[in-house]
Scaffold this active site. Structure first.
Site, short mmCIF file in Angstrom:
data_model
loop_
_atom_site.label_atom_id
_atom_site.label_comp_id
_atom_site.label_asym_id
_atom_site.label_seq_id
_atom_site.Cartn_x
_atom_site.Cartn_y
_atom_site.Cartn_z
CD GLN A 1 27.83 53.13 -35.85
OE1 GLN A 1 27.92 52.79 -37.02
NE2 GLN A 1 27.03 54.10 -35.44
CE1 TYR B 1 22.01 48.16 -41.78
CE2 TYR B 1 22.64 50.03 -40.42
CZ TYR B 1 22.45 49.46 -41.67
OH TYR B 1 22.68 50.20 -42.80
NE ARG C 1 23.72 57.85 -34.97
CZ ARG C 1 23.80 58.24 -36.23
NH1 ARG C 1 24.16 57.38 -37.18
NH2 ARG C 1 23.53 59.48 -36.58
N GLY D 1 27.55 64.95 -40.28
CA GLY D 1 27.85 63.88 -41.20
C GLY D 1 28.14 64.40 -42.59
NE ARG D 2 22.95 64.60 -44.98
CZ ARG D 2 21.67 64.96 -45.06
NH1 ARG D 2 21.06 64.96 -46.24
NH2 ARG D 2 21.01 65.29 -43.97
#
Length: 373
Positions: free
Chosen positions: A104, A175, A227, A319-320
């Site tokens: 990424q 971002y 993404r 993810g988590r």
């Protein structure tokens, strides 16, 4: 294995013919464990090896494409050729058990801490501070914008040389790429801002640069994904209808996949479209069959994962859950789903191979992870 869960472990084939061994993706998650010089650490390699064995595709934490884009302490770099050996170590580790490895790539923009960028010079689309931030960025000049676009291409070249199977362009989570698309952070009056169409120019230019680089330096099997975050809470900010316009454009770019960033897979839009449908539903309707959508957000059990796949996403990022249960896929495949952990205890760091900084963040951020004493 339980027949109900077979859709999760069926192979998936991209349009270009590249095959993933199953539908589960390791979501990109910052772990704050890289070396101070921007190289990947041994601790980080161990963390990824522990989590990448079962998944069909593993997406790394974001790596910065220029020194001015470093967004986190303990983040690894792809901003110069000296980083290629470091990147190769990571690619090799992720691919060790047959997972596809995707790097990424990102620039933090106004979200970068001043102490991490040269001379504390934080940059963005415009000189507008993020809400709640005391740091106002400097607006990028025309040549600087073009240089950063080129830097995304250069980072892609390094990913190819390092042996990655693909890259994911990080246009989410506030971002720099999202900052150019957002009416909150982009107040420009040139070709890079103003109208919705002009605010899409930077994201689309990055996509084109990455595709051009891949065409020059990789074979047809190289994966390119994008993404995005569907909405922003700020006013002005990105709304769901803005995002559907962007996603429609992205779906025409011949990307291998599009990856939404959500905390809740089943969440509904905040504004900009009629309620009653989930964000995922709106996205699937907009994209159609032009690109696969990776869904994500609060999925823990195999039952929840199957329900998400049945909602129409062909790929599902965890993810988590893969932090708490690195053997999630293997346990589903082996019929051991009753053993899947959906919580963690304060004694689990060593067993789960979680770097110190990330572990301390998990333990000391109430509500982020379900931590049991």
């Amino acid at each position: 294995m339980n027949e109900n869960y077979k859709p999760l472990v069926e192979p998936f084939q991209f349009k270009k013919g590249v095959e993933l061994k199953n539908r589960i993706v390791l979501a990109p998650m910052t772990n704050f464990a890289s070396n101070p010089d921007g190289t990947v650490s041994d601790t980080e390699i161990d963390y990824y090896i522990r989590r990448s064995k079962g998944v069909g595709m593993a997406i790394t934490a974001c790596t910065y494409v220029t020194p001015s884009g470093k967004g986190f302490h303990g983040e690894f770099g792809a901003d110069n050729d000296d980083m290629i050996p470091s990147l190769k170590r990571l690619a090799d580790a992720l691919k060790e058990k047959g997972s596809k490895a995707v790097l990424q790539i990102f620039h933090g923009g106004r979200a970068c801490p001043p102490e991490l960028v040269p001379n504390g010079d934080i940059v963005s689309a415009s000189a507008v501070a993020a809400e709640g931030s005391e740091h106002t960025p400097r607006a990028l000049g025309k040549t600087e914008v073009e240089d950063i676009i080129s830097a995304f291409g250069e980072a892609t070249r390094r990913a190819i040389l390092a042996g990655f199977d693909g890259v994911e362009i990080h246009g989410a989570n506030g971002y720099l790429i999202q900052q150019f698309f957002s009416p909150h952070s982009n107040r420009r009056k040139d070709k890079w801002g103003g109208s919705l169409e002009k605010r899409m120019n930077f994201p689309l230019a990055v996509v084109q640069e990455v595709k051009k680089t891949a065409a020059e330096h990789a074979d047809d099997s190289f994966i390119i994904g994008y993404r995005f975050s569907p909405e922003e809470p700020e006013t002005p900010g990105i709304t769901m209808d803005d995002t559907l316009v962007l996603v429609d454009k992205l779906a025409d770019q011949d990307l291998d996949y599009i990856h939404v960033s959500l905390m809740d897979f089943w969440s509904e839009p905040r504004r900009g479209v009629d309620s009653g449908k989930t964000r995922i539903q709106y996205l699937l309707e907009t994209i159609g069959d032009r690109a696969p959508l990776i869904g994500v957000g609060g999925i823990h059990t195999p039952e929840e994962a199957v329900k998400a796949i049945e909602a129409g996403v062909p790929l599902l990022a965890l993810g988590r859950e893969l932090i708490m249960e690195p053997d999630w896929v293997q346990k589903v495949e082996e019929g051991r789903e009753d053993e899947i952990a959906a919580t963690l205890s304060k004694n689990d760091q060593e067993k789960l191979v979680i770097p110190d900084y990330l572990w301390n963040a998990i333990i000391n951020t109430p509500g982020w992870f379900p931590v049991k004493d």
